[in-house]
Design an enzyme around this catalytic site. Structure first.
Site, PDB file in Angstrom:
ATOM      1  N   ASP A 196       0.824  -1.211   0.000  1.00 20.58           N
ATOM      2  CA  ASP A 196       0.000   0.000   0.000  1.00 20.58           C
ATOM      3  C   ASP A 196       0.859   1.263   0.000  1.00 20.58           C
ATOM      4  O   ASP A 196       1.976   1.268   0.525  1.00 20.58           O
ATOM      5  CB  ASP A 196      -0.912  -0.022   1.247  1.00 20.58           C
ATOM      6  CG  ASP A 196      -2.087   0.927   1.104  1.00 20.58           C
ATOM      7  OD1 ASP A 196      -2.360   1.400  -0.012  1.00 20.58           O
ATOM      8  OD2 ASP A 196      -2.752   1.192   2.138  1.00 20.58           O
ATOM      9  N   ASN A 211     -11.076  -2.367  -5.271  1.00 24.51           N
ATOM     10  CA  ASN A 211     -10.297  -1.466  -6.137  1.00 24.51           C
ATOM     11  C   ASN A 211     -10.956  -1.225  -7.498  1.00 24.51           C
ATOM     12  O   ASN A 211     -10.620  -0.275  -8.196  1.00 24.51           O
ATOM     13  CB  ASN A 211      -8.864  -1.989  -6.342  1.00 24.51           C
ATOM     14  CG  ASN A 211      -7.984  -1.864  -5.111  1.00 24.51           C
ATOM     15  OD1 ASN A 211      -7.085  -2.682  -4.894  1.00 24.51           O
ATOM     16  ND2 ASN A 211      -8.205  -0.845  -4.287  1.00 24.51           N
ATOM     17  N   ARG A 248     -12.291   2.305  -8.155  1.00 25.72           N
ATOM     18  CA  ARG A 248     -11.427   3.479  -8.398  1.00 25.72           C
ATOM     19  C   ARG A 248     -11.741   4.086  -9.765  1.00 25.72           C
ATOM     20  O   ARG A 248     -12.411   3.455 -10.587  1.00 25.72           O
ATOM     21  CB  ARG A 248      -9.960   3.040  -8.343  1.00 25.72           C
ATOM     22  CG  ARG A 248      -9.559   2.641  -6.941  1.00 25.72           C
ATOM     23  CD  ARG A 248      -8.069   2.557  -6.804  1.00 25.72           C
ATOM     24  NE  ARG A 248      -7.734   2.257  -5.422  1.00 25.72           N
ATOM     25  CZ  ARG A 248      -6.517   2.260  -4.922  1.00 25.72           C
ATOM     26  NH1 ARG A 248      -5.497   2.555  -5.699  1.00 25.72           N
ATOM     27  NH2 ARG A 248      -6.296   1.982  -3.659  1.00 25.72           N
ATOM     28  N   ARG A 298       1.994  -4.852   6.202  1.00 18.30           N
ATOM     29  CA  ARG A 298       1.302  -3.811   5.451  1.00 18.30           C
ATOM     30  C   ARG A 298       2.145  -2.545   5.476  1.00 18.30           C
ATOM     31  O   ARG A 298       2.562  -2.099   6.548  1.00 18.30           O
ATOM     32  CB  ARG A 298      -0.086  -3.502   6.008  1.00 18.30           C
ATOM     33  CG  ARG A 298      -0.799  -2.440   5.142  1.00 18.30           C
ATOM     34  CD  ARG A 298      -2.248  -2.217   5.485  1.00 18.30           C
ATOM     35  NE  ARG A 298      -2.883  -1.383   4.455  1.00 18.30           N
ATOM     36  CZ  ARG A 298      -4.131  -1.459   4.073  1.00 18.30           C
ATOM     37  NH1 ARG A 298      -4.934  -2.311   4.633  1.00 18.30           N
ATOM     38  NH2 ARG A 298      -4.606  -0.655   3.123  1.00 18.30           N
ATOM     39  N   GLU A 333       1.386 -13.185  12.536  1.00 28.15           N
ATOM     40  CA  GLU A 333       1.960 -12.006  13.171  1.00 28.15           C
ATOM     41  C   GLU A 333       1.763 -10.840  12.211  1.00 28.15           C
ATOM     42  O   GLU A 333       1.990 -10.974  11.009  1.00 28.15           O
ATOM     43  CB  GLU A 333       3.466 -12.223  13.432  1.00 28.15           C
ATOM     44  CG  GLU A 333       3.761 -13.317  14.432  1.00 28.15           C
ATOM     45  CD  GLU A 333       3.203 -13.016  15.813  1.00 28.15           C
ATOM     46  OE1 GLU A 333       3.171 -11.832  16.204  1.00 28.15           O
ATOM     47  OE2 GLU A 333       2.784 -13.965  16.507  1.00 28.15           O
TER      48      GLU A 333
HETATM   49  C1  IPE Z   1      -5.542  -2.675  -0.192  1.00 25.31           C
HETATM   50  O1  IPE Z   1      -5.166  -1.352  -0.366  1.00 25.31           O
HETATM   51  C2  IPE Z   1      -5.523  -3.392  -1.504  1.00 25.31           C
HETATM   52  C3  IPE Z   1      -4.213  -3.570  -2.119  1.00 25.31           C
HETATM   53  C4  IPE Z   1      -3.056  -3.251  -1.595  1.00 25.31           C
HETATM   54  C5  IPE Z   1      -4.228  -4.187  -3.399  1.00 25.31           C
HETATM   55  P1  IPE Z   1      -6.254  -0.196  -0.494  1.00 25.31           P
HETATM   56  O2  IPE Z   1      -5.497   1.077  -0.630  1.00 25.31           O
HETATM   57  O3  IPE Z   1      -7.199  -0.517  -1.591  1.00 25.31           O
HETATM   58  O4  IPE Z   1      -7.010  -0.301   0.880  1.00 25.31           O
HETATM   59  P2  IPE Z   1      -7.900   0.762   1.676  1.00 25.31           P
HETATM   60  O5  IPE Z   1      -8.976   1.205   0.752  1.00 25.31           O
HETATM   61  O6  IPE Z   1      -6.995   1.888   2.043  1.00 25.31           O
HETATM   62  O7  IPE Z   1      -8.378   0.022   2.869  1.00 25.31           O
HETATM   63  C1  IPE Z   2      -1.578   0.291  -3.398  1.00 34.93           C
HETATM   64  O1  IPE Z   2      -1.367   1.650  -3.403  1.00 34.93           O
HETATM   65  C2  IPE Z   2      -1.877  -0.263  -4.769  1.00 34.93           C
HETATM   66  C3  IPE Z   2      -3.263  -0.686  -4.975  1.00 34.93           C
HETATM   67  C4  IPE Z   2      -4.203  -0.679  -4.086  1.00 34.93           C
HETATM   68  C5  IPE Z   2      -3.614  -1.143  -6.310  1.00 34.93           C
HETATM   69  P1  IPE Z   2      -2.573   2.685  -3.387  1.00 34.93           P
HETATM   70  O2  IPE Z   2      -2.954   2.963  -4.807  1.00 34.93           O
HETATM   71  O3  IPE Z   2      -3.671   2.205  -2.531  1.00 34.93           O
HETATM   72  O4  IPE Z   2      -1.877   3.973  -2.766  1.00 34.93           O
HETATM   73  P2  IPE Z   2      -2.476   4.948  -1.670  1.00 34.93           P
HETATM   74  O5  IPE Z   2      -2.946   4.117  -0.534  1.00 34.93           O
HETATM   75  O6  IPE Z   2      -3.608   5.683  -2.316  1.00 34.93           O
HETATM   76  O7  IPE Z   2      -1.341   5.832  -1.306  1.00 34.93           O
HETATM   77 MG    MG Z   3      -4.073   2.413  -0.561  1.00 35.37          MG
END
Ligand code: IPE
Ligand code: IPE
Ligand code: MG
Length: 246
Positions: free
Chosen positions: A21, A69, A72, A189, A208
């Site tokens: 993330d 996702n 988005r 994470r 863990e």
């Molecule tokens: C979780 O990240 C999904 C992936 C890393 C693929 P998100 O960025 O989508 O999660 P939330 O929405 O912040 O919980």
């Molecule tokens: C994780 O990074 C990748 C996916 C969820 C596909 P994010 O795109 O969620 O990045 P942030 O959380 O918005 O910074």
């Molecule tokens: Mg994210």
């Protein structure tokens, strides 16, 4: 002592799972579009796979795209799918060279045809590899996975293939996408968020959890070593007392 030397090789997680993330925030910090973060995230993916293979971690599962996702902006989803196709093409050679088997979990039917085709090709070409199993969670949602398992089990009961009395945790395991994987030992994470976001809910029952503020594109070897050392210094009690463990 080097960080890597502090890692006990015979005490590595058998299954490491990562919620990758922070790509979007990484890009934003640099005044760039979110896609730029995703592109750089693929470099961290490569580094992580290589490091895990080097260390001898047998199972690595990466959360690449969740069922949520899909909500988005269309342009971002399209960019992520394009990136998936190009990464699969680029990584095939490395996977073969390093004897890594690729598999995918999630609602794979919902992926665009091009991504599906590329994915199945890499899965097919790496299926006999034995050094490490790399699992990509794509269009993955843990609740959907559990729902599908419940449906399949109900169907088997209905058709007298199994009886209700025989349903136990191992039967449930066998109906999850992760049926060939051991439970998760360590879940990492990145990006400072402290949540699970619908990832492997059943499989992390006794994992863990390790959270780091590092944004995914910056996650490097050193960060992974630190997570592993931290993991190795924990006492996993599985409900028992400390005295029973030692
Ligand atoms: C979780 O990240 C999904 C992936 C890393 C693929 P998100 O960025 O989508 O999660 P939330 O929405 O912040 O919980
Ligand atoms: C994780 O990074 C990748 C996916 C969820 C596909 P994010 O795109 O969620 O990045 P942030 O959380 O918005 O910074
Ligand atoms: Mg994210």
């Amino acid at each position: 002592m080097n960080l890597v030397d502090q890692i006990q090789k015979d005490f590595l997680p058998k299954h490491l799972a990562i919620i990758m993330d922070g790509n979007g925030r990484w890009a934003k910090q640099k005044g760039k579009l979110r896609v730029f973060g995703h592109e750089n995230g693929t470099k961290a993916v490569r580094r992580t796979i290589e490091t895990c293979a080097e260390l001898g971690i047998p199972n690595l599962t990466l959360y690449a795209f969740s069922t949520e996702n899909w909500n988005r902006p269309k342009l971002e989803v399209e960019a992520l799918m394009r990136l998936l196709v190009s990464s699969l093409r680029k990584e095939l050679k490395q996977l073969v060279k390093n004897n890594i088997k690729l598999q995918a979990i999630g609602n794979l039917d919902s992926l665009p045809n091009k991504a599906k085709k590329e994915l199945f090709e890499v899965v097919e070409k790496t299926k006999n590899n034995t050094q490490m199993t790399l699992t990509l969670a794509l269009s993955y949602g843990s609740r959907a996975e559990i729902k599908n398992a419940v449906k399949e089990i109900c169907n088997k009961v209905k058709n007298n293939i199994i009886s209700i009395e025989t349903i136990d945790e191992s039967i449930i395991n066998q109906h999850l996408y992760t049926q060939n994987l051991p439970d998760v030992d360590l879940l990492i994470r990145t990006s400072g968020e402290h949540r699970i976001s619908n990832f492997l809910l059943w499989q992390i029952a006794y994992a863990e959890l390790y959270f780091t503020d590092v944004l995914w594109p910056d996650f490097d070897k050193k960060d992974l070593y630190e997570a592993l050392i931290n993991y190795q210094n924990r006492e996993r009690r599985f409900g028992k007392t400390s005295e029973q463990i030692n």
